[in-house]
Design an enzyme around this catalytic site. Sequence first.
Site, PDB file in Angstrom:
ATOM      1  CB  CYS A  88      -1.725 -10.292  -3.412  1.00 37.61           C
ATOM      2  SG  CYS A  88      -0.070 -10.023  -2.769  1.00 37.61           S
ATOM      3  CG  ASN A  89       1.106 -13.254  -8.356  1.00 36.10           C
ATOM      4  OD1 ASN A  89       0.889 -14.244  -9.024  1.00 36.10           O
ATOM      5  ND2 ASN A  89       0.735 -12.049  -8.745  1.00 36.10           N
ATOM      6  CD  GLU A 142       0.708   0.424  -3.383  1.00 38.39           C
ATOM      7  OE1 GLU A 142       0.097   1.248  -2.700  1.00 38.39           O
ATOM      8  OE2 GLU A 142       0.154  -0.581  -3.892  1.00 38.39           O
ATOM      9  CB  CYS A 151       4.072  -8.718  -8.875  1.00 37.35           C
ATOM     10  SG  CYS A 151       3.639  -7.373  -7.748  1.00 37.35           S
ATOM     11  CB  THR A 152      -1.704  -8.054  -8.788  1.00 34.09           C
ATOM     12  OG1 THR A 152      -1.383  -7.721  -7.423  1.00 34.09           O
ATOM     13  CG2 THR A 152      -2.152  -9.500  -8.866  1.00 34.09           C
ATOM     14  CB  SER A 188       0.343  -5.582  -0.311  1.00 33.31           C
ATOM     15  OG  SER A 188       0.737  -5.409  -1.667  1.00 33.31           O
ATOM     16  CE1 TYR A 197       0.385  -7.081   3.300  1.00 35.63           C
ATOM     17  CE2 TYR A 197      -0.625  -8.822   2.003  1.00 35.63           C
ATOM     18  CZ  TYR A 197      -0.726  -7.852   2.971  1.00 35.63           C
ATOM     19  OH  TYR A 197      -1.919  -7.651   3.610  1.00 35.63           O
TER      20      TYR A 197
HETATM   21  N1  DGL Z   1       0.710  -7.205  -5.628  1.00 41.63           N
HETATM   22  C1  DGL Z   1       1.564  -8.116  -5.027  1.00 41.63           C
HETATM   23  C2  DGL Z   1       1.785  -9.406  -5.728  1.00 41.63           C
HETATM   24  O1  DGL Z   1       1.017  -9.762  -6.591  1.00 41.63           O
HETATM   25  C3  DGL Z   1       2.343  -7.823  -3.814  1.00 41.63           C
HETATM   26  C4  DGL Z   1       3.378  -6.834  -3.867  1.00 41.63           C
HETATM   27  C5  DGL Z   1       3.971  -6.561  -2.512  1.00 41.63           C
HETATM   28  O2  DGL Z   1       3.247  -6.064  -1.665  1.00 41.63           O
HETATM   29  O3  DGL Z   1       5.153  -6.844  -2.352  1.00 41.63           O
HETATM   30  O4  DGL Z   1       2.711 -10.101  -5.439  1.00 41.63           O
END
Ligand code: DGL
Length: 283
Positions: free
Chosen positions: A83-84, A162, A194-195, A21, A52
Amino acid sequence: MAEEAPVFNLSPDGPIGIFDSGVGGLSVWREIARQLPHESTLYVADQGHVPYGIRSLSEVREYTKGITRFLLARGAKIIVIACNTASGAALRTLRESFPGFAFVGMEPAVKPAAENTQTGVIAVIATKATFQGELFHSLVERFAAGVRLETQFCPELVELVERGDLDTPETETALRQCLTPLLKAGTDHLVLGCTHYPFLVEAITRITGPNVTLVDPAPAVARQTARVLDYLNLRAPVTARVKHTFFTSGAPEAFETLAHRLVNFDGDIQSVAWHGNELQTTD
Ligand code: DGL
């Protein structure tokens, strides 16, 4: 349901497609670039839709399908969902929609945390959507049977990363709120689900102290990507000309500054925009 007549251009010289995202997936991109130095990459940051984690499953699925079509059209030979949240929401849908094409997804690294805990208490921090997905429930059932598993979703963290607020007082407050109950419970392994979170490691470690091990799945995702490429005979030759291109559906200047700061990236950054369900470059 399968997309209509997908055309795959699978060549070892093709790039690895990676998406998130936003900038979070750069923590995975960094590991892929380190472990697979001969591979070219295309990275899509869907910053027009970040975060996301607060969106519906069907929205996230549509975005990931659009990004997949965009990457396939540019010759991606494999796609890593860095992205998880998107993996939990859409990995199965993507495999069904693009049969025969290889996707590498992510899941919070509950297994190694459960295997290595000394206190018997492990914790996962992730987005709300990740905890709601079936992937997470199956992870807990498969790997966390003998341990106590604590979870927290920390709604502000993605947006703080971000914005580039990696170590500000606001970030510290958000992290303390999120981590304090986990530490009180006796957690000794904290899974970064979460990445975006690996970019907060310094601030997190200041709060957790040295006795809590942080578990980041990015190295394992890069190893899995290598295994799948080997299996498919799609590894780039050592003579390959390596090129990394990043695309963002948000503001390219802000992305450029942050990508440089987070992963020292100075390459090609292009702007993309959504037209309905399709992602297109803006010239
Ligand atoms: N980087 C994301 C993950 O690993 C998503 C974060 C998001 O957009 O909420 O879940």
